[in-house]
Design a protein around this motif. Structure first.
Motif, PDB file in Angstrom:
ATOM      1  N   LEU A  55       0.782  -1.146   0.119  1.00 43.38           N
ATOM      2  CA  LEU A  55      -0.055   0.037  -0.062  1.00 43.38           C
ATOM      3  C   LEU A  55       0.977   1.279  -0.013  1.00 43.38           C
ATOM      4  N   ARG A  56       1.939   1.181   0.691  1.00 41.27           N
ATOM      5  CA  ARG A  56       2.830   2.451   0.625  1.00 41.27           C
ATOM      6  C   ARG A  56       3.560   2.540  -0.538  1.00 41.27           C
ATOM      7  N   GLU A  57       3.892   1.556  -1.373  1.00 43.45           N
ATOM      8  CA  GLU A  57       4.536   1.752  -2.464  1.00 43.45           C
ATOM      9  C   GLU A  57       3.566   2.154  -3.598  1.00 43.45           C
ATOM     10  N   GLU A  58       2.054   1.953  -3.457  1.00 41.25           N
ATOM     11  CA  GLU A  58       1.377   2.407  -4.311  1.00 41.25           C
ATOM     12  C   GLU A  58       0.849   3.846  -4.030  1.00 41.25           C
ATOM     13  N   ALA A  59       1.098   3.975  -2.904  1.00 45.54           N
ATOM     14  CA  ALA A  59       0.721   5.506  -2.340  1.00 45.54           C
ATOM     15  C   ALA A  59       1.822   6.439  -2.919  1.00 45.54           C
ATOM     16  N   GLY A  60       2.919   5.950  -2.897  1.00 41.79           N
ATOM     17  CA  GLY A  60       4.286   6.866  -3.275  1.00 41.79           C
ATOM     18  C   GLY A  60       4.228   6.848  -4.929  1.00 41.79           C
ATOM     19  N   LEU A  61       3.805   5.824  -5.485  1.00 41.81           N
ATOM     20  CA  LEU A  61       3.789   6.019  -7.003  1.00 41.81           C
ATOM     21  C   LEU A  61       2.835   6.904  -7.390  1.00 41.81           C
TER      22      LEU A  61
END
Length: 329
Positions: A281-287
């Motif tokens: 989820l954090r990676e998706e939010a960063g992207l």
């Protein structure tokens, strides 16, 4: 490994004894039916029986066979489960038995033993097994009762048939030398009464007194054998778990600790899975954050995303601020 499979196959074969014995006697019953049909023309008399006693006898026989068949299938399943429980008790004792709810009688019996042991009570295995299997004994007794009722109906049919015969003979004697047609009708009635007397006695004694009683004995013997197996299993392999002692408390504590360890492992696996999901989820939010920065200020997609972000910040401001703060840093 091969010895374990051999023992399992042997247990499975032993569990099928009740079903095999029931099916063998069922084939014998069908053979008797075929003999009655070919030699005594029972079916033809049943179709023309004006008293309907043979109909009642035949209906009770079908009911008894159906009840006995369902009980035989139930006991076969109980035997399969009982042999599995025996194997678990032989390895790990009473605490090592994995129950499957209350579907099987042997599971309920094992759970009752475990409850008494946990409360540090004294176990009367024989009394408890009688209570748990009492319903199956009553079912077998019901099938036997149907057999006795069929015999009684056969005797009632005998008396009724003799009464019809006497009435027919009385009418025939009264019409002797007066009216030939009344004489023939009286004799026909007398013969019909004799048929009722003999056929009801035959069907009641054969179907109820022999066939149905043996069906009842098969299932009742299976229940008794299963009771003996459970008593022997727990008295031989779990005797130490049934007597109140410090050792039993220690074994119960070890079993509880083992179960707690398994639950902790499951919780640890669940937390690891949740952690992986949070990282994703954090990676998706960063992207998404970097993609939004590259969009123009007047881009409608950016404006829509900004609106959703403001709404999310108003709902959960702390969590999203921490997520986006990491990417800003």
């Amino acid at each position: 490994m091969s010895s374990k499979n051999t023992v399992q196959r042997a247990a499975d074969q032993r569990a099928l004894r009740t079903f095999a014995l029931w099916m063998g006697w069922c084939i014998s019953s069908l053979t008797v039916f075929a003999m009655l049909y070919s030699k005594a023309n029972v079916i033809g008399f049943v179709q023309n029986d004006s008293t309907r006693i043979t109909w009642i006898i035949l209906g009770m026989f079908v009911l008894g066979v159906a009840v006995s068949f369902m009980q035989a299938m139930r006991m076969t399943a109980e035997w399969f489960r009982a042999y599995k429980i025996e194997a678990m008790v032989m390895k790990k004792g009473l605490a090592g038995v994995t129950l499957r709810g209350g579907r099987h009688i042997v599971d309920r019996f094992t759970d009752a033993l475990r409850t008494i042991a946990e409360r540090n009570g004294r176990v009367d295995v024989e009394s408890l097994v009688d209570v748990e299997f009492s319903a199956q004994h009553r079912t077998s007794q019901f099938v036997g009762l149907l057999g006795n009722l069929m015999i009684t109906l056969g005797l009632i049919g005998t008396v009724l048939g003799m009464t019809i015969t006497m009435n027919g003979l009385h009418g025939a004697l009264g019409a002797l030398g007066i009216d030939q047609s009344l004489l023939v009708d009286g004799l026909r009635t007398a013969m019909n009464g004799m048929g009722v007397a003999f056929y009801t006695t035959l069907m009641g004694s054969v179907l109820g007194g022999v066939l149905l009683r043996v069906f009842s004995w098969i299932t009742d013997a299976s229940v008794n054998g299963l009771q003996d197996l459970m008593i022997r299993t727990y008295l031989v392999y779990a005797a130490a778990d049934l007597e109140p002692s410090d050792d039993r408390d220690l074994r119960a504590l070890d079993a509880s600790v083992g179960q707690l360890s398994q639950r902790m492992e499951l919780l640890h696996l669940a937390m690891q899975a949740s952690r992986k999901e949070m990282i994703g989820l954090r990676e998706e939010a960063g992207l998404m954050y970097h993609e939004l920065k590259e969009l123009a200020e007047d881009d409608p997609i950016r404006q829509l995303a900004v609106g959703h972000a403001r709404y999310a910040l108003s709902v959960r401001p702390g969590f999203l601020n921490r997520v986006f703060a990491r990417f800003r840093n």
